[in-house]
Design a protein around this motif. Structure first.
Motif, short mmCIF file in Angstrom:
data_model
loop_
_atom_site.label_atom_id
_atom_site.label_comp_id
_atom_site.label_asym_id
_atom_site.label_seq_id
_atom_site.Cartn_x
_atom_site.Cartn_y
_atom_site.Cartn_z
N ASP A 176 0.83 -1.21 0.00
CA ASP A 176 0.00 0.00 0.00
C ASP A 176 0.87 1.26 0.00
OD1 ASP A 176 0.98 0.10 2.59
OD2 ASP A 176 -0.95 -0.15 3.57
N PHE A 177 2.12 1.11 -0.35
CA PHE A 177 3.09 2.20 -0.48
C PHE A 177 3.46 2.81 0.87
CE2 PHE A 177 2.19 1.37 -4.65
CZ PHE A 177 2.15 2.41 -5.59
N THR A 178 3.23 2.07 1.97
CA THR A 178 3.66 2.60 3.27
C THR A 178 4.50 1.58 4.02
OG1 THR A 178 1.84 1.74 4.60
CG2 THR A 178 1.47 3.87 3.55
N ALA A 179 5.32 2.14 4.92
CA ALA A 179 5.96 1.32 5.94
C ALA A 179 5.31 1.79 7.23
CB ALA A 179 7.46 1.56 5.98
N LYS A 180 5.06 0.87 8.15
CA LYS A 180 4.44 1.28 9.41
C LYS A 180 5.31 0.82 10.58
CE LYS A 180 -0.40 1.16 7.80
NZ LYS A 180 -1.05 2.45 8.06
N VAL A 181 5.31 1.64 11.63
CA VAL A 181 5.99 1.27 12.87
C VAL A 181 4.88 1.02 13.89
CG1 VAL A 181 7.59 2.00 14.68
CG2 VAL A 181 8.00 2.67 12.32
N TRP A 182 5.02 -0.06 14.66
CA TRP A 182 3.97 -0.47 15.60
C TRP A 182 4.55 -0.61 17.00
CZ3 TRP A 182 -0.66 -1.73 12.93
CH2 TRP A 182 -0.52 -1.92 11.55
N ASP A 183 3.71 -0.41 18.01
CA ASP A 183 4.05 -0.77 19.38
C ASP A 183 3.79 -2.27 19.45
OD1 ASP A 183 3.66 -1.51 22.11
OD2 ASP A 183 3.39 0.58 22.63
N ALA A 184 4.84 -3.06 19.65
CA ALA A 184 4.68 -4.52 19.61
C ALA A 184 4.13 -5.10 20.90
CB ALA A 184 6.01 -5.18 19.26
N VAL A 185 3.90 -4.24 21.91
CA VAL A 185 3.31 -4.72 23.15
C VAL A 185 1.79 -4.52 23.12
CG1 VAL A 185 3.39 -4.60 25.67
CG2 VAL A 185 5.44 -4.10 24.35
N SER A 186 1.37 -3.35 22.63
CA SER A 186 -0.06 -3.06 22.60
C SER A 186 -0.69 -3.37 21.24
CB SER A 186 -0.29 -1.59 22.92
OG SER A 186 0.26 -0.79 21.88
N GLY A 187 0.16 -3.49 20.20
CA GLY A 187 -0.37 -3.73 18.85
C GLY A 187 -0.80 -2.47 18.15
N ASP A 188 -0.65 -1.32 18.78
CA ASP A 188 -1.09 -0.06 18.17
C ASP A 188 -0.12 0.40 17.10
OD1 ASP A 188 -2.13 1.24 21.39
OD2 ASP A 188 -3.26 0.07 19.91
N GLU A 189 -0.71 1.03 16.08
CA GLU A 189 0.10 1.62 15.02
C GLU A 189 0.68 2.93 15.56
OE1 GLU A 189 -1.97 1.90 11.21
OE2 GLU A 189 -0.96 3.82 10.91
N VAL A 190 1.97 3.13 15.42
CA VAL A 190 2.62 4.31 15.96
C VAL A 190 2.95 5.32 14.86
CG1 VAL A 190 4.81 5.03 17.02
CG2 VAL A 190 3.51 3.16 18.01
N LEU A 191 3.35 4.83 13.70
CA LEU A 191 3.79 5.71 12.63
C LEU A 191 3.45 5.12 11.28
CD1 LEU A 191 5.50 8.17 13.35
CD2 LEU A 191 7.51 6.87 12.83
N THR A 192 3.03 5.97 10.33
CA THR A 192 2.87 5.53 8.95
C THR A 192 3.81 6.36 8.11
OG1 THR A 192 0.59 4.88 9.26
CG2 THR A 192 1.27 5.34 7.02
N LEU A 193 4.67 5.69 7.34
CA LEU A 193 5.68 6.41 6.54
C LEU A 193 5.32 6.21 5.08
CD1 LEU A 193 8.64 5.00 8.65
CD2 LEU A 193 7.70 7.31 8.82
N ALA A 194 4.88 7.29 4.45
CA ALA A 194 4.42 7.20 3.06
C ALA A 194 5.60 7.10 2.11
CB ALA A 194 3.59 8.43 2.72
N HIS A 195 5.48 6.20 1.13
CA HIS A 195 6.52 6.03 0.11
C HIS A 195 5.87 6.24 -1.26
CE1 HIS A 195 8.55 4.20 3.48
NE2 HIS A 195 9.63 3.96 2.77
#
Lengths: 128, 329
Positions: free
Chosen positions: B80-99
């Motif tokens: 989907d043209f993004t890289a995402k960073v997640w909190d691996a403890v809560s499962g929440d999405e922390v950052l979406t990096l558009a490419h």
């Protein structure tokens, strides 16, 4: 004819009803519960961070010393729903999730030995 | 008495599993993340394969997934043209990096402050995770899509593998190309072993081992079938490989001898990785499953239980499975 290795059970699969990340897992409770967020999460001030970390260490140490000095003393716990109970403090578990107490005076009687769930406690007081 | 390998099948994905990564060893054990074409990367407990959670948010196939060393953060690369960073403890999405195109690969530095991405736009990008709003640093040079990018040499250098049939070594500070390896065909996978600075590369039926600093060839090993991925054991006595014939192969690293091969997957194996303690390896396949395999077959570890001949037939309150029921993909 080789014997296949025995297995205790199969790996647990996904829960179809939720995305997981159980908030009651030890890892979640230990790593996700910060009531005071570090300033590093919002703006960075490289000078502030060591000061803030020092303050956190001081607070943590005094809390741990407080738990130590409470051992075998009578402590009054203020719980939710305006409940006040008194007990003799024994110990805390490592993640401060439960307090082990003796002689817990509750509105419905005295419990000889009990565990108080820390998330139920609003505050506690004792004579040092 | 010889013991036969019982792989543990982790089901849950509904499309091919294309990438997987282990975390380091944390106080809560170690963890495994799997990237899947169904767009829903999953986190699992590394030694049992038990599902912990699914990272929901991507709108396309996830091509790459990684965890930081202490498994507190995850990163994923998607179509989907993004890289995402997640909190691996809560499962929440922390950052979406558009490419600007499909993202194929993501990798954290050891201190988790910088994320490396690469994909079909042929650029390597370095994102500062402390200042995520800042524009990423870009490294250009590859002439075709980037398949895999990794930090190496204590995060001072970057290794990238591309469909332009090269592997390039870049210096992080100067952002310049330091060395290039050219092949006759696209490299199918790349693994970096920091302890000993070894680079494991697969292409065609070959598994090649290089010195990660000098890019000098150490040795090559030929497998019976085209290989898609290989992994070197932390103690460097074995390596495992999997590919188009659906089998997992285990080789002796010193003698290059093929020791074992295991059937189990119902489709080509896309990725294989050793756990950080070397006790098991995980494989991801076109069949939509991950399988965990024991390094020392018959040893008690995770869900595997060593049953001695004297214990067989004795009263045992534990229910033991002696053959795992096959779950059709």
């Amino acid at each position: 004819m080789a014997t296949p290795v025995s297995v205790l059970r199969l790996p647990k699969g996904p829960d179809p009803n939720c995305r997981g990340f159980d908030p009651n897992s030890p890892r979640f409770i230990a790593l996700c519960r910060t009531s005071i967020v570090t300033s590093a999460a919002s703006e960075t001030d490289a000078e502030q961070l060591p000061k803030e970390q020092h303050a956190r260490s001081v607070l943590r140490e005094s809390f741990l010393r407080c738990l130590l000095s409470m051992t075998n003393k009578k402590v009054r716990f203020h719980l939710h729903e305006r409940v006040k109970v008194e007990a003799t403090f024994g110990a805390s578990d490592i993640d401060v999730l439960n307090f082990q107490v003796s002689d817990l005076h509750t509105p419905i009687g005295v419990q000889k030995e009990a565990l108080i769930r820390c998330q139920d406690v609003i505050s506690f007081t004792f004579e040092a | 008495m010889a013991m036969r390998q019982t792989p543990l099948t982790c089901s849950g994905h509904t499309r091919p599993v294309v990438d997987l990564a282990f975390s380091g060893i944390t106080p809560y054990g170690y963890f495994l993340i799997s990237a899947c074409k169904d767009g829903k990367p999953m986190l699992r407990q590394g030694d049992t394969g038990d599902w912990i959670g699914t990272f929901l948010g991507h709108k396309g196939a996830v091509w790459g997934a990684t965890l930081n060393t202490d498994a507190t953060k995850a990163a994923t690369a998607a179509a989907d043209f993004t890289a995402k960073v997640w909190d691996a403890v809560s499962g929440d999405e922390v950052l979406t990096l558009a490419h600007k195109h499909i993202v194929k690969t993501v990798n954290f530095t050891q201190d988790s402050t910088c994320l490396l991405t690469g994909g079909n736009d042929k650029l390597l990008r370095l994102y500062d995770l402390i200042n995520p709003e800042a524009a990423p640093l870009e490294i250009a040079g590859h002439t075709s899509a980037i398949k895999k990018a990794l930090w190496c040499n204590n995060d001072k250098q970057i290794l990238s593998a591309s469909e332009d049939k090269t592997i390039r070594l870049w210096d992080r500070n100067s952002m310049q190309e330091v060395k290039t390896l050219t092949f006759n065909t696209t490299v199918s996978s790349m693994e970096y072993v920091p302890d000993g600075e070894v680079l494991v590369i697969t292409y065609g039926k070959t598994i090649a081992f290089y010195n990660a600093l000098s890019l000098d060839l150490i040795k090559t090993v030929e497998a019976p079938a085209p290989i898609n991925s290989a992994s070197l054991h932390p103690e460097k006595d074995f390596f495992v490989a999997g590919g188009e014939d659906f089998k997992l192969y285990k080789f002796d690293y010193s003698t290059k001898e093929e020791l074992e091969s295991y059937k189990g997957h119902f489709g080509p194996v896309h990725c294989v990785r050793f756990s950080p303690d070397g006790e098991l390896y995980a494989s991801g396949s076109e069949d939509g499953t991950l399988r965990l395999w024991q390094t020392a077959v018959g040893k008690t570890y995770g869900l595997w239980k060593c049953v001695l001949p004297e214990d067989m037939g004795a009263e045992n309150s534990e229910q033991l499975y002696t053959s795992t029921p096959e779950i059709k993909a």
